[in-house]
Design a protein around this motif. Sequence first.
Motif, mmCIF file in Angstrom:
data_model
loop_
_atom_site.group_PDB
_atom_site.id
_atom_site.type_symbol
_atom_site.label_atom_id
_atom_site.label_comp_id
_atom_site.label_asym_id
_atom_site.label_seq_id
_atom_site.Cartn_x
_atom_site.Cartn_y
_atom_site.Cartn_z
ATOM 1 N N THR A 81 -56.409 78.883 33.569
ATOM 2 C CA THR A 81 -57.765 78.338 33.431
ATOM 3 C C THR A 81 -57.616 76.905 32.938
ATOM 4 O O THR A 81 -56.532 76.492 32.530
ATOM 5 N N PRO A 87 -65.887 74.218 36.896
ATOM 6 C CA PRO A 87 -66.661 75.128 37.743
ATOM 7 C C PRO A 87 -66.907 74.506 39.116
ATOM 8 O O PRO A 87 -66.811 73.303 39.273
ATOM 9 N N ASN A 96 -69.074 81.534 42.437
ATOM 10 C CA ASN A 96 -67.890 81.038 41.737
ATOM 11 C C ASN A 96 -66.863 82.152 41.544
ATOM 12 O O ASN A 96 -65.693 81.992 41.868
ATOM 13 N N ILE A 97 -67.326 83.267 41.020
ATOM 14 C CA ILE A 97 -66.398 84.361 40.723
ATOM 15 C C ILE A 97 -65.879 84.974 42.020
ATOM 16 O O ILE A 97 -64.719 85.370 42.123
ATOM 17 N N GLY A 100 -62.683 83.657 43.406
ATOM 18 C CA GLY A 100 -61.498 84.288 42.836
ATOM 19 C C GLY A 100 -61.222 85.638 43.477
ATOM 20 O O GLY A 100 -60.099 85.937 43.872
ATOM 21 N N ALA A 115 -67.394 90.349 42.139
ATOM 22 C CA ALA A 115 -67.852 89.258 41.277
ATOM 23 C C ALA A 115 -68.875 89.775 40.273
ATOM 24 O O ALA A 115 -68.836 89.435 39.087
ATOM 25 N N LEU A 143 -67.128 81.742 32.470
ATOM 26 C CA LEU A 143 -67.037 81.685 33.933
ATOM 27 C C LEU A 143 -65.613 81.341 34.362
ATOM 28 O O LEU A 143 -65.063 81.924 35.304
ATOM 29 N N GLU A 144 -65.018 80.396 33.642
ATOM 30 C CA GLU A 144 -63.640 79.995 33.926
ATOM 31 C C GLU A 144 -62.719 81.224 33.849
ATOM 32 O O GLU A 144 -61.880 81.459 34.714
ATOM 33 N N ARG A 147 -63.590 83.866 36.747
ATOM 34 C CA ARG A 147 -63.063 83.482 38.045
ATOM 35 C C ARG A 147 -61.581 83.803 38.147
ATOM 36 O O ARG A 147 -61.110 84.346 39.146
ATOM 37 N N THR A 151 -59.289 87.235 40.398
ATOM 38 C CA THR A 151 -58.148 87.194 41.320
ATOM 39 C C THR A 151 -57.214 88.381 41.106
ATOM 40 O O THR A 151 -56.242 88.535 41.825
ATOM 41 N N ALA B 188 -65.458 76.052 47.828
ATOM 42 C CA ALA B 188 -64.661 75.873 46.617
ATOM 43 C C ALA B 188 -63.871 74.566 46.684
ATOM 44 O O ALA B 188 -63.846 73.789 45.731
ATOM 45 N N LEU B 199 -56.985 79.110 42.012
ATOM 46 C CA LEU B 199 -57.394 80.449 42.431
ATOM 47 C C LEU B 199 -56.710 80.860 43.735
ATOM 48 O O LEU B 199 -57.162 81.770 44.429
#
Lengths: 246, 314
Positions: A81, A87, A96-97, A100, A115, A143-144, A147, A151, B188, B199
Amino acid sequence: MLDVVDLHRRFGGVTALSGVSIAVRQGSITALIGPNGAGKTTAFATIAGFHRPDRGQMRFLGRDITGWRPERIARLGLVRTFQIVQPFGRLSVRDNIAVGAHLHLARRASALTEAEAVARRLGLAADLDKPADTLPIAGRKRLELARALATRPRMLLLDEVMAGLNPAEVAALMPVIREIRDGGVTLLMIEHVMQAVAELAERCIVLAEGRVIATGTVAEVARDPVVVDAYLGEGAAARLADHHAA
Amino acid sequence: MTRWGARAGPPLLLMLGALPFAFPSGFVLTTATLLLLTAILGQSWNILGGYGGQSSFGHALFYGTGAFTTALLQVRFGWNAWVAAAAAIGAGTLVGAAAGALVFRQGLRGSYFALVTLAFAEIARVLVASFDITGGGFGLLVPLHRGAASFQFSDPRLPYWIAWTVVLAGVLLTIGIERSRFGARLAAVRENEDAARALGIAPVQVKTVCTAISAGLAATAGVLYLQIFLFIDAANGFGVGVSVQALLAPILGGLATPWGALLGALALRLMAEMVHAVAGGLAGIDLALFGVILILILRFAPGGIAGIRLRRDA
């Protein structure tokens, strides 16, 4: 799990890392601490592939990842991160999520579902449809983390996820981090919030001026005069000892 | 979500589909045909510029590659028009992939990317105008040979409907990208490359694929232009005017929206025709107009037509 040996990195005339070795055991929470400018974030960026080391070797899950590009390292399961949150500003928290989650889920619907599940785990469920830019700092830090977690990493490099949070927010985030570890994710975290370090980390690695100056439990390194000097200036440990003796 | 674009787009496309019944030939149909070609070109630019965030100033490179490849293969090598068209779209896609790989590997972004793409298109324009095989200063004229087998129709409504179908396909392609993993990765990379890499996303790869898709669509517009007008020269194929239309349609209509390019193309065509009626054939007047339009959008409606809200909602 992660074995970093003798990492060197210079930027022009400035030596950011000179012979840093870090070993992290699978399933542990390890803290990387040290005064400002010690090279902690550079160490993270180098391990994650964002900087190429001038010298040294990095192994992760038994593979030599030295010189790999960051995306390849992330795909292997080592995800960082950012200290200064990054973001995807105009995308919603959900989107965003999902970026990942797409690392292992090809279908859009599955990634969006994942997500949502991750957001719920991190207390972001109410913010799912907001643009990431509109979140307050505590939200963006979460959020960071969300995300990166989406993964499904094997190991996370958390760069000051507690910084900028108020004590209540820190207290709320700590069990979340412990849960992540209990879910099987190994953690290496840069942290200045000592309360978090003391409560979470089993091991501490202290970096100063690009070198590892101490390793051990939090209690051990806190007593180490070398560490005290690094934080408070040369001779501080001795003066403190005199002060206590008097 | 009371956005204009999502609402105005589908009825507009339906109306355009029915237009040849009212105007089976003549000025209106020709203008509408040009509108559709601008829309395809705009959709192509929107995929790279709107969704990918990479503002090309040289989409004429891909459009011209489509038009010239299909013309060359037919005129110089006697290929069947349909086969030549397929090859030309393939060639455009390849040029896009090559240009993308070359430019993005060097880490060029923003205005540097715009300048390099402009340079590529200009080089192509000068080269094409310099050699006899590509028609030199005169251009290439495809011999008239009416018939479905040679992609030439005596009824101008047929190529119109083919172009219309490509516009529809362009909308569906755009929506498809929007709702796919590729689209998520594209967004992204557009928003934050470092975060995307962290990511597991490879930005060069994503942007190169995006350029190839965009270029293939632009080449399709070029192929259609050639088959409808049976003529192409350096300025019509690789000129700056083409690149400006490509970027202006989606910017005017609404960037990164599936319907924006079509709305923008309509507005652009209407304005161009009005100026044409007033100023006549004054050379370069449409480029001057386009410049003014661009400034006005950026100042007053940065979201384009699709971004205009019907009601004020939060």
